[in-house]
Design an enzyme around this catalytic site. Structure first.
Site: not given
Ligand code: GRF
Length: 190
Positions: A15-17, A65, A90-91, A107, A109
């Site tokens: 969840g860093s983003n 789902k 991841m789903r 999203n 990526h």
């Molecule tokens: C990130 O690299 C994002 O681009 C990808 O999954 C990763 C998630 O990282 N879809 P975090 O959980 O946000 O640290």
């Protein structure tokens, strides 16, 4: 002053983003608020991190789902969410769900799409030996890691670079690009 955009953030892991976006909302850098963080995994570290920031969390049932998407959609509607922000979720969302929130699912990526879609993008690019990879922010359509691109940042892979440092540099770029791109999107500049 315009109203804040209402976000739901979907995660599956660290969840860093999500944390970067929540911090950008809290500081006012992003004119938005995170209404809830949802995860398909109860062991996602990001859930605790969200709670630590006093953001409500929602655990989605797994592996059903349909039930997961129904719960999510009802919360999105109930809380009048403007944007569904995928941050390491991841789903794969069903075409039905994507159509329902068409154009409002975003999203991030860790590659320069359309190169290296999928769950191991950083490693795939590194193993392939490309000299440039990067980060993409895009609207989600019915295909995987696909849809109109909103922003990209290119990252050269340095000679002899190990995958760990490449991963660190890509995540640092994500943490810059995601809030900046969403700000442009909310300001209707992209
Ligand atoms: C990130 O690299 C994002 O681009 C990808 O999954 C990763 C998630 O990282 N879809 P975090 O959980 O946000 O640290």
């Amino acid at each position: 002053m315009s109203e804040k955009q209402r976000l739901a953030v979907l995660i599956s892991g660290k969840g860093s983003n999500m944390l970067t976006l929540a911090a950008a909302c809290a500081s006012g850098e992003l004119p938005a608020e995170v209404l809830f963080v949802a995860s398909d995994r109860g062991d996602a570290a990001g859930l605790n991190a969200a709670s630590g920031m006093h953001i409500p969390t929602l655990l989605l049932p797994y592996p059903d789902k349909l039930a997961a998407e129904e719960l999510l959609a009802s919360e999105i509607d109930r809380q009048r969410v403007d944007w569904v922000i995928l941050a390491g979720f991841m789903r794969v969302l069903s075409p039905c769900f994507v159509r329902r929130f068409d154009g409002r699912i975003i999203n991030i990526h860790p590659s320069l799409l359309p190169s290296f879609p999928g769950a191991h993008a950083i490693r795939d690019a590194w193993e392939y030996g490309v000299k440039v990879t990067g980060v993409t922010v895009h609207r989600v359509d019915e295909q995987i890691d696909h849809g109109p691109i909103l922003a990209q940042e290119a990252i050269p892979i340095l000679a002899q670079e190990g995958i760990e440092t490449l991963e660190e540099r890509i995540h640092a770029a994500e943490h810059r690009l995601y809030p900046a791109t969403l700000k442009c999107l909310f300001d209707k500049k992209t």
